[in-house]
Design a protein around this motif. Structure first.
Motif, PDB file in Angstrom:
ATOM      1  N   GLN A 162       0.682  -0.971   0.283  1.00  0.00           N
ATOM      2  CA  GLN A 162      -0.013  -0.497   0.045  1.00  0.00           C
ATOM      3  C   GLN A 162       1.381   1.625   0.173  1.00  0.00           C
ATOM      4  O   GLN A 162       0.887   2.311  -0.419  1.00  0.00           O
ATOM      5  N   SER A 163       1.701   1.516   0.852  1.00  0.00           N
ATOM      6  CA  SER A 163       2.629   2.193   0.602  1.00  0.00           C
ATOM      7  C   SER A 163       3.482   2.447  -0.020  1.00  0.00           C
ATOM      8  O   SER A 163       4.353   3.395  -0.582  1.00  0.00           O
ATOM      9  N   GLU A 164       3.997   1.317  -0.232  1.00  0.00           N
ATOM     10  CA  GLU A 164       4.526   1.395  -2.335  1.00  0.00           C
ATOM     11  C   GLU A 164       4.387   1.585  -3.292  1.00  0.00           C
ATOM     12  O   GLU A 164       4.920   3.129  -3.631  1.00  0.00           O
ATOM     13  N   ALA A 165       2.933   1.526  -3.580  1.00  0.00           N
ATOM     14  CA  ALA A 165       1.865   2.547  -3.918  1.00  0.00           C
ATOM     15  C   ALA A 165       2.348   3.747  -4.410  1.00  0.00           C
ATOM     16  O   ALA A 165       1.709   4.628  -5.185  1.00  0.00           O
ATOM     17  N   ALA A 166       1.718   4.246  -3.086  1.00  0.00           N
ATOM     18  CA  ALA A 166       1.382   5.388  -2.847  1.00  0.00           C
ATOM     19  C   ALA A 166       2.861   6.339  -3.406  1.00  0.00           C
ATOM     20  O   ALA A 166       2.442   7.999  -4.046  1.00  0.00           O
ATOM     21  N   TYR A 167       3.870   5.965  -2.649  1.00  0.00           N
ATOM     22  CA  TYR A 167       5.239   6.353  -3.382  1.00  0.00           C
ATOM     23  C   TYR A 167       5.428   6.314  -4.683  1.00  0.00           C
ATOM     24  O   TYR A 167       5.914   7.033  -5.421  1.00  0.00           O
ATOM     25  N   ALA A 168       5.149   5.276  -5.407  1.00  0.00           N
ATOM     26  CA  ALA A 168       5.757   5.399  -6.541  1.00  0.00           C
ATOM     27  C   ALA A 168       4.462   6.268  -7.486  1.00  0.00           C
ATOM     28  O   ALA A 168       4.969   6.822  -8.660  1.00  0.00           O
ATOM     29  N   ILE A 169       3.339   6.728  -6.958  1.00  0.00           N
ATOM     30  CA  ILE A 169       2.393   7.913  -7.897  1.00  0.00           C
ATOM     31  C   ILE A 169       2.651   8.956  -7.046  1.00  0.00           C
ATOM     32  O   ILE A 169       1.881  10.188  -7.773  1.00  0.00           O
ATOM     33  N   GLY A 170       3.621   9.618  -6.701  1.00  0.00           N
ATOM     34  CA  GLY A 170       4.661  10.564  -5.739  1.00  0.00           C
ATOM     35  C   GLY A 170       3.856  11.121  -4.776  1.00  0.00           C
ATOM     36  O   GLY A 170       4.009  12.133  -4.259  1.00  0.00           O
ATOM     37  N   LEU A 171       3.025  10.930  -3.847  1.00  0.00           N
ATOM     38  CA  LEU A 171       2.555  10.940  -2.531  1.00  0.00           C
ATOM     39  C   LEU A 171       4.358  11.508  -1.456  1.00  0.00           C
ATOM     40  O   LEU A 171       4.699  10.403  -1.236  1.00  0.00           O
ATOM     41  N   ARG A 172       3.645  12.605  -0.864  1.00  0.00           N
ATOM     42  CA  ARG A 172       4.715  12.464   0.275  1.00  0.00           C
ATOM     43  C   ARG A 172       4.351  11.521   1.781  1.00  0.00           C
ATOM     44  O   ARG A 172       3.539  10.995   1.537  1.00  0.00           O
TER      45      ARG A 172
END
Length: 282
Positions: A162-172
Motif C-alpha cells: 500500500q505504501s509502495e504504491a502510494a510512493y510510486a504515484i508521487g505522494l509524500r
C-alpha cells in the motif's frame, strides 16, 4: 466428523476427573464467598440502616458530582493520550534516527513507570493545588505511551504494498500516512484503542489518592462520615456505575466498527489520494 482436530476427546476417566475437579473448585469458591459474607455480616455490613444515607438528596448529589468529575478527568486524559500517542508513534516511525531514539526512550520510560507513583509525584511536586491536572497528566503520559505502541503496531500491520504504491504515484510521506495507512490501520487498532481507553477510565479512580473529588473519593468520604461505615452499600452503588461506563464505551466502539463496515469494502470513505493509490495498486 464430530471429533475435534486440535485435541483428542476426553475418555470416561478424563471426563470423570474433570467433573470432580470442577465440583471441588466450585465448592472452594462457594466456601470463600461464604467466609467473606460471614466476615462482613459479623461487622454489620448487611444491616438495613446502612442504606439510609444514600436516600438523601445531598448524598445523591455528591455522588453525581463525583461522577461528573470522573468523566471530566477521563475526557481530558483520553483526548490528550490519543494525541500524545499519535505524536510518539509518528516519532517511532520517523526516518530520522535521533527522533526515533527520543520517542522510543519516552515511550519505554513512561510505560515502565508505575502510574500511581507518577500521579502522586506530579501532585506533590507540581500540582498540589490542582489535583485534577496531576491525575490527567499522569494518565496522559502512561496511556499515551501505550497508545503509541498500538498506533505503531497497527500502521506496521498494513501491507507494505500500500505504501509502495502510494510512493510510486508521487505522494509524500505525510500524505501516505494520513490518506493511505491510517484509514486502513484504524480498523485493526480500534479494539485495542478502546480497550486502553477503558483502562484509562478505570484508572481515574486513582485520583482519590491525591484527594481529587472523583466518584470513588466522594463515595469514600460519604462512607467515612456515615454511621457504621457502609462499605457493602458503597461498593454495590459505585461498582455498577464504573461497569456501566465501561460497557457504554465498549458499545460505542462496536457501533463505530459497524459504521465502518457499511462503507465500501468495509473501510472508511477514501480520500481522492487514497483512491488513486488503490487504483495504482490494482
Amino acid at each position: 466428523m464430530s471429533a475435534n482436530v486440535l485435541f483428542d476427546a476426553p475418555g470416561p476417566r478424563a471426563r470423570t476427573r474433570n467433573n470432580i475437579i470442577g465440583a471441588v473448585a466450585s465448592l472452594a469458591i462457594l466456601a470463600v464467598l461464604y467466609f467473606v459474607y460471614r466476615q462482613l455480616d459479623a461487622k454489620g455490613q448487611f444491616a438495613g440502616y446502612l442504606w439510609q444515607p444514600f436516600q438523601y438528596s445531598e448524598i445523591q448529589q455528591r455522588l453525581a458530582e463525583g461522577l461528573l468529575a470522573t468523566l471530566k478527568a477521563f475526557a481530558l486524559a483520553a483526548v490528550f493520550s490519543l494525541a500524545l500517542g499519535a505524536v510518539l508513534a509518528a516519532g517511532r516511525l520517523s526516518d530520522h534516527a535521533p527522533v526515533r531514539w527520543v520517542a522510543s526512550a519516552i515511550v519505554e520510560f513512561f510505560r515502565g513507570m508505575p502510574l500511581l507513583i507518577m500521579i502522586f509525584a506530579l501532585y506533590i511536586g507540581v500540582f498540589t493545588s490542582t489535583p485534577l491536572w496531576a491525575l490527567v497528566i499522569g494518565l496522559t503520559l502512561y496511556n499515551g505511551s501505550v497508545q503509541a505502541e498500538i498506533f505503531r503496531a497497527g500502521i506496521n500491520a498494513v501491507p507494505r504494498g500500500q505504501s509502495e504504491a502510494a510512493y510510486a504515484i508521487g505522494l509524500r510521506k505525510t500524505q501516505v500516512m494520513v490518506f493511505v495507512l491510517l484509514p486502513q490501520a484504524v480498523r485493526a487498532m480500534l479494539p485495542s484503542i478502546i480497550s486502553q481507553l477503558v483502562v484509562t477510565l478505570k484508572d481515574t479512580s486513582l485520583g482519590f489518592i491525591i484527594t481529587y473529588e472523583e466518584l470513588l473519593n466522594n463515595g469514600r468520604l460519604i462512607a467515612a462520615t456515615s454511621l457504621g461505615f457502609p462499605y457493602v452499600p458503597l461498593v454495590m452503588i459505585i461498582a455498577p456505575i464504573y461497569i456501566l461506563m465501561c460497557l457504554a464505551l465498549s458499545s460505542l466502539a462496536t457501533w463505530i466498527e459497524r459504521r465502518g463496515r457499511r462503507s465500501p469494502k468495509g473501510a472508511p470513505p477514501a480520500a481522492p489520494e487514497a483512491k488513486a493509490v488503490e487504483a495504482a495498486a490494482e
